[in-house]
Design a protein around this motif. Structure first.
Motif, PDB file in Angstrom:
ATOM      1  N   ILE A 181       6.750  57.014  31.890  1.00 16.94           N
ATOM      2  CA  ILE A 181       6.787  56.122  30.470  1.00 16.94           C
ATOM      3  C   ILE A 181       6.659  54.574  29.935  1.00 16.94           C
ATOM      4  O   ILE A 181       6.389  54.139  29.384  1.00 16.94           O
ATOM      5  N   ARG A 182       7.971  54.529  31.098  1.00 16.86           N
ATOM      6  CA  ARG A 182       8.646  53.288  30.948  1.00 16.86           C
ATOM      7  C   ARG A 182       7.401  51.854  31.671  1.00 16.86           C
ATOM      8  O   ARG A 182       7.142  51.334  30.547  1.00 16.86           O
ATOM      9  N   ALA A 183       6.378  53.050  32.851  1.00 17.60           N
ATOM     10  CA  ALA A 183       5.022  51.540  33.130  1.00 17.60           C
ATOM     11  C   ALA A 183       4.280  51.460  32.637  1.00 17.60           C
ATOM     12  O   ALA A 183       3.913  50.295  31.956  1.00 17.60           O
ATOM     13  N   LEU A 184       3.724  52.918  31.728  1.00 16.07           N
ATOM     14  CA  LEU A 184       2.763  52.258  30.674  1.00 16.07           C
ATOM     15  C   LEU A 184       3.688  52.358  29.129  1.00 16.07           C
ATOM     16  O   LEU A 184       2.035  50.841  29.128  1.00 16.07           O
ATOM     17  N   ALA A 185       4.720  51.728  29.186  1.00 20.05           N
ATOM     18  CA  ALA A 185       5.152  50.781  27.860  1.00 20.05           C
ATOM     19  C   ALA A 185       4.748  49.234  28.451  1.00 20.05           C
ATOM     20  O   ALA A 185       4.054  48.168  27.878  1.00 20.05           O
ATOM     21  N   ARG A 186       5.085  49.194  29.883  1.00 21.22           N
ATOM     22  CA  ARG A 186       5.065  47.718  30.656  1.00 21.22           C
ATOM     23  C   ARG A 186       3.685  47.040  30.368  1.00 21.22           C
ATOM     24  O   ARG A 186       3.668  46.167  30.108  1.00 21.22           O
ATOM     25  N   ASP A 187       2.627  48.262  30.695  1.00 18.60           N
ATOM     26  CA  ASP A 187       1.609  47.714  30.717  1.00 18.60           C
ATOM     27  C   ASP A 187       0.300  47.292  29.478  1.00 18.60           C
ATOM     28  O   ASP A 187      -0.266  46.866  29.677  1.00 18.60           O
TER      29      ASP A 187
END
Length: 296
Positions: A181-187
Motif C-alpha cells: 500500500i505504501r507503493a500505491l501511495a507513492r505511485d
C-alpha cells in the motif's frame, strides 16, 4: 491439559512489530509454537493471523489470501520509505498541489486499479541476494527491486482533507497478497506530479477473516482459537472422509474415495478434526499437508 492448537485473530496496535505480537501471544498462551501469516509494519494496525501449535502448518495456505486495507495517503510530500516513518525527501509546490483536482485523483486511482506491475518500496522485506531490502537500504546500498504483478480489485477514495501544504486522501483498498500500500501511495503521488506517501494503514480483512473478529493484545489469554478444521474449510472446499480413508491419508497413502472441486481441499475426519490438505494425483487423492492428530 492439551497444548493450544488453532488460529488466533489479533488486532495489532501501532508501534509494535508483528514479532512483538507473536512474543506477547507466546507468553499469554504458554507455548513457543506460534507463527503468523503476513507481517504488518510497526506503524500499521489491524488484523494479524497467528497459527498456534499444529495449526502453524495452515499458515502457508493463509499467506496468499487477498486483503483489505484502509489507509491515508498524503499527497504533496515524498519520503525515503514511502511512509510516515521515513525522512521527507521532496515537497510539492503550492501551485502543483492546487492543480490536483478530484478528476485527476480519480484518473490516477483508476490507473492503479486492476492488474498492475508494482515496484515494492525500497524499505520492504523482499530479499535481494539473500538480504532484506530494508537492511540494504539502511546500510546505504542502492536496491533495484523488480516490478511484481499484483491485483487491485478496489481502490476507492472515501474522503479528502487539505491542510499544511498537503492533501490527505482516506482510501480503502482490496488487493492481492504481496501488494504494498505504501507503493500505491507513492505511485499515485508520482502520477499526479506532487509525490505521495502513506501516513496511516489498517488491515481490516484477510480472506474471509475480518478484524472485527480479532482479539486485542490484552485479550489473548482468553481469546477463543479457531479450529484447524473450521479455518481450512473457510478458505478451501471441505470434504468428509470416513475412518478408513482418514487413516490412510494420515499414513501417506493415496485414496480414491474423496471427491471435491478445485485443486485442493480440507479433508475432515468423522470426528470433525482436520486430517490435512489434499490434492489430486491423477484419479487419486493424496494429503500434501497432514495435521498432527488431535485427541478425539
Amino acid at each position: 491439559m492439551a497444548d493450544p492448537n488453532g488460529i488466533l485473530l489479533v488486532d495489532k496496535p501501532g508501534g509494535m512489530t508483528s514479532h512483538d505480537v507473536v512474543a506477547r501471544a507466546r507468553r499469554a498462551l504458554g507455548t513457543r509454537k506460534i507463527g503468523h501469516a503476513g507481517t504488518l509494519d510497526p506503524m500499521a494496525t489491524g488484523l494479524l493471523v497467528l497459527g498456534i501449535g499444529g495449526a502453524t502448518r495452515l499458515l502457508t495456505y493463509l499467506v496468499g489470501l487477498d486483503k483489505t486495507y484502509t489507509a491515508t495517503v498524503r499527497l504533496g510530500q515524498s519520503t525515503d520509505s514511502d511512509d510516515a516513518d521515513g525522512q521527507i525527501t521532496a515537497r510539492a509546490a503550492a501551485s502543483a498541489l492546487a492543480a490536483v483536482t478530484d478528476d485527476r485523483i480519480a484518473a490516477g486511482v483508476a490507473a492503479l486499479t486492476g492488474s498492475i506491475a508494482q515496484v515494492p518500496s525500497r524499505i520492504s522485506a523482499i530479499k535481494v541476494d539473500g538480504r532484506r531490502a530494508y537492511d540494504l537500504a539502511r546500510d546505504g546500498v542502492e536496491v533495484d527491486l523488480k516490478a511484481r504483478d499484483v491485483r487491485i480489485a478496489r481502490f476507492e477514495v472515501l474522503a479528502t482533507h487539505a491542510g499544511d501544504g498537503c492533501l490527505d486522501l482516506d482510501v480503502v483498498v482490496d488487493c492481492s497478497s504481496g501488494t504494498y500500500i505504501r507503493a500505491l501511495a507513492r505511485d499515485l503521488g508520482d502520477r499526479l506530479g506532487v509525490g505521495g506517501h502513506l501516513v496511516a494503514l489498517r488491515r481490516t480483512r484477510i480472506g474471509p477473516f475480518p478484524v472485527a473478529d480479532a482479539a486485542g493484545l490484552d485479550e489473548l489469554a482468553g481469546a477463543p482459537l479457531r479450529s484447524p478444521a473450521d479455518t481450512a474449510a473457510a478458505i478451501m472446499p471441505a470434504v468428509r472422509a470416513d475412518a478408513a480413508t482418514a487413516r490412510d491419508l494420515r499414513h501417506g497413502k493415496r485414496v480414491t474415495a474423496l471427491d471435491f472441486t478445485g485443486p485442493r481441499a480440507a479433508a475432515i475426519d468423522p470426528d470433525g478434526r482436520l486430517i490435512g490438505v489434499v490434492e489430486r494425483r491423477g484419479d487419486q487423492v493424496k494429503s500434501v499437508m497432514n495435521m498432527p492428530e488431535e485427541p478425539a
